[in-house]
Design a protein around this motif. Structure first.
Motif, PDB file in Angstrom:
ATOM      1  N   LYS A   1      -3.677 133.359  39.939  1.00  0.00           N
ATOM      2  CA  LYS A   1      -3.712 132.368  38.854  1.00  0.00           C
ATOM      3  C   LYS A   1      -2.335 131.723  38.702  1.00  0.00           C
ATOM      4  N   ILE A   2      -1.280 132.541  38.740  1.00  0.00           N
ATOM      5  CA  ILE A   2       0.085 132.016  38.628  1.00  0.00           C
ATOM      6  C   ILE A   2       0.415 131.126  39.820  1.00  0.00           C
ATOM      7  N   ILE A   3      -0.008 131.534  41.020  1.00  0.00           N
ATOM      8  CA  ILE A   3       0.233 130.721  42.218  1.00  0.00           C
ATOM      9  C   ILE A   3      -0.448 129.371  42.079  1.00  0.00           C
ATOM     10  N   GLN A   4      -1.678 129.369  41.565  1.00  0.00           N
ATOM     11  CA  GLN A   4      -2.408 128.110  41.382  1.00  0.00           C
ATOM     12  C   GLN A   4      -1.687 127.211  40.375  1.00  0.00           C
ATOM     13  N   GLU A   5      -1.164 127.803  39.305  1.00  0.00           N
ATOM     14  CA  GLU A   5      -0.400 127.026  38.321  1.00  0.00           C
ATOM     15  C   GLU A   5       0.847 126.413  38.959  1.00  0.00           C
ATOM     16  N   VAL A   6       1.507 127.193  39.812  1.00  0.00           N
ATOM     17  CA  VAL A   6       2.708 126.696  40.502  1.00  0.00           C
ATOM     18  C   VAL A   6       2.339 125.552  41.441  1.00  0.00           C
ATOM     19  N   LEU A   7       1.237 125.719  42.176  1.00  0.00           N
ATOM     20  CA  LEU A   7       0.793 124.650  43.078  1.00  0.00           C
ATOM     21  C   LEU A   7       0.521 123.363  42.290  1.00  0.00           C
ATOM     22  N   ASN A   8      -0.128 123.482  41.148  1.00  0.00           N
ATOM     23  CA  ASN A   8      -0.406 122.315  40.304  1.00  0.00           C
ATOM     24  C   ASN A   8       0.897 121.692  39.804  1.00  0.00           C
ATOM     25  N   LYS A   9       1.835 122.546  39.379  1.00  0.00           N
ATOM     26  CA  LYS A   9       3.125 122.069  38.865  1.00  0.00           C
ATOM     27  C   LYS A   9       3.898 121.311  39.938  1.00  0.00           C
ATOM     28  N   LEU A  10       3.862 121.852  41.173  1.00  0.00           N
ATOM     29  CA  LEU A  10       4.585 121.213  42.278  1.00  0.00           C
ATOM     30  C   LEU A  10       3.812 120.038  42.873  1.00  0.00           C
ATOM     31  N   GLY A  11       2.572 119.860  42.456  1.00  0.00           N
ATOM     32  CA  GLY A  11       1.750 118.769  42.973  1.00  0.00           C
ATOM     33  C   GLY A  11       1.278 119.008  44.396  1.00  0.00           C
ATOM     34  N   ILE A  12       1.080 120.255  44.755  1.00  0.00           N
ATOM     35  CA  ILE A  12       0.634 120.609  46.105  1.00  0.00           C
ATOM     36  C   ILE A  12      -0.858 120.919  46.059  1.00  0.00           C
TER      37      ILE A  12
ATOM     38  N   VAL B   1      -2.928 120.944  49.074  1.00  0.00           N
ATOM     39  CA  VAL B   1      -3.183 121.777  50.251  1.00  0.00           C
ATOM     40  C   VAL B   1      -1.830 122.324  50.705  1.00  0.00           C
ATOM     41  N   PRO B   2      -1.604 123.613  50.468  1.00  0.00           N
ATOM     42  CA  PRO B   2      -0.298 124.178  50.837  1.00  0.00           C
ATOM     43  C   PRO B   2      -0.049 124.140  52.344  1.00  0.00           C
ATOM     44  N   ASP B   3       1.166 123.785  52.699  1.00  0.00           N
ATOM     45  CA  ASP B   3       1.588 123.720  54.092  1.00  0.00           C
ATOM     46  C   ASP B   3       2.697 124.758  54.275  1.00  0.00           C
ATOM     47  N   LEU B   4       2.895 125.224  55.499  1.00  0.00           N
ATOM     48  CA  LEU B   4       3.927 126.244  55.744  1.00  0.00           C
ATOM     49  C   LEU B   4       5.311 125.797  55.285  1.00  0.00           C
ATOM     50  N   LYS B   5       5.590 124.503  55.350  1.00  0.00           N
ATOM     51  CA  LYS B   5       6.900 124.026  54.916  1.00  0.00           C
ATOM     52  C   LYS B   5       7.077 124.155  53.404  1.00  0.00           C
ATOM     53  N   ASP B   6       5.975 124.317  52.657  1.00  0.00           N
ATOM     54  CA  ASP B   6       6.035 124.483  51.201  1.00  0.00           C
ATOM     55  C   ASP B   6       6.179 125.934  50.778  1.00  0.00           C
ATOM     56  N   LYS B   7       6.043 126.861  51.722  1.00  0.00           N
ATOM     57  CA  LYS B   7       6.002 128.286  51.385  1.00  0.00           C
ATOM     58  C   LYS B   7       7.245 128.728  50.610  1.00  0.00           C
ATOM     59  N   GLY B   8       8.413 128.308  51.036  1.00  0.00           N
ATOM     60  CA  GLY B   8       9.655 128.702  50.364  1.00  0.00           C
ATOM     61  C   GLY B   8       9.696 128.220  48.924  1.00  0.00           C
ATOM     62  N   LYS B   9       9.304 126.958  48.691  1.00  0.00           N
ATOM     63  CA  LYS B   9       9.291 126.415  47.332  1.00  0.00           C
ATOM     64  C   LYS B   9       8.303 127.176  46.458  1.00  0.00           C
ATOM     65  N   ILE B  10       7.139 127.484  47.023  1.00  0.00           N
ATOM     66  CA  ILE B  10       6.092 128.186  46.273  1.00  0.00           C
ATOM     67  C   ILE B  10       6.582 129.581  45.880  1.00  0.00           C
ATOM     68  N   ILE B  11       7.124 130.316  46.847  1.00  0.00           N
ATOM     69  CA  ILE B  11       7.599 131.679  46.574  1.00  0.00           C
ATOM     70  C   ILE B  11       8.708 131.654  45.522  1.00  0.00           C
ATOM     71  N   LYS B  12       9.641 130.707  45.633  1.00  0.00           N
ATOM     72  CA  LYS B  12      10.745 130.622  44.682  1.00  0.00           C
ATOM     73  C   LYS B  12      10.222 130.417  43.259  1.00  0.00           C
ATOM     74  N   GLU B  13       9.295 129.478  43.092  1.00  0.00           N
ATOM     75  CA  GLU B  13       8.738 129.189  41.766  1.00  0.00           C
ATOM     76  C   GLU B  13       7.958 130.382  41.212  1.00  0.00           C
ATOM     77  N   VAL B  14       7.144 130.996  42.065  1.00  0.00           N
ATOM     78  CA  VAL B  14       6.327 132.128  41.619  1.00  0.00           C
ATOM     79  C   VAL B  14       7.220 133.305  41.231  1.00  0.00           C
ATOM     80  N   MET B  15       8.244 133.591  42.030  1.00  0.00           N
ATOM     81  CA  MET B  15       9.144 134.717  41.746  1.00  0.00           C
ATOM     82  C   MET B  15       9.852 134.557  40.404  1.00  0.00           C
TER      83      MET B  15
END
Length: 150
Positions: A100-111, A113-127
């Protein structure tokens, strides 16, 4: 009341009850908390206390994993200590809450369909949001599943 005070009070209660294994587990945790406070030369924050407790539990789990099958005494002691220390650990998030938190982060970042290049940004925000409430390996496994859907 600080975590050190809580652990000390539990340890005294265990000593009065004659529960040596519980007292030993709490004594080890108390020593770890005090050592961390000495290292930082100030009172520990809630986050620092949580990290110490999580580290102690993690070390016990590693000992449990490395113990030979026939050494049930070691396994029993580790399981007992883990159960005692988990009382002082922060509430860990389950996989559903993490997703649920990951989905909120994806929405916040405007992503969408997650791509491998977004993985670092996603992990940073979620952490930043789940700091201390999820094991980093678990989080990495859940986020990695996002990229295997392709």
């Amino acid at each position: 009341m600080t975590r050190i005070d809580e652990v000390r009070a539990e340890m005294i209660a265990a000593m009065k009850a004659g529960d040596k294994p519980k007292k030993d587990a709490l004594s080890a945790l108390l020593a770890a908390l005090k050592n961390k406070a000495i290292d930082t030369r100030q009172d520990l924050t809630q986050e620092e206390e949580d990290k110490v407790v999580i580290k102690e539990i993690k070390q016990l789990k590693e000992t449990l994993d490395l113990a030979p099958e026939d050494r049930t005494d070691i396994k029993d002691e580790c399981n007992l200590r883990i159960s005692v220390l988990e009382k002082f650990a922060p509430k860990m998030l389950n996989e559903e809450e993490i997703q649920k938190i990951i989905q909120e982060v994806l929405n916040k970042l405007g992503i969408e369909v997650p791509d491998l290049k977004d993985k670092g940004k996603i992990i940073k925000e979620v952490m930043e949001q789940v700091k201390g409430r999820v094991d980093s390996k678990t989080l990495n496994d859940i986020i990695s599943k996002l990229f295997k859907k392709d």
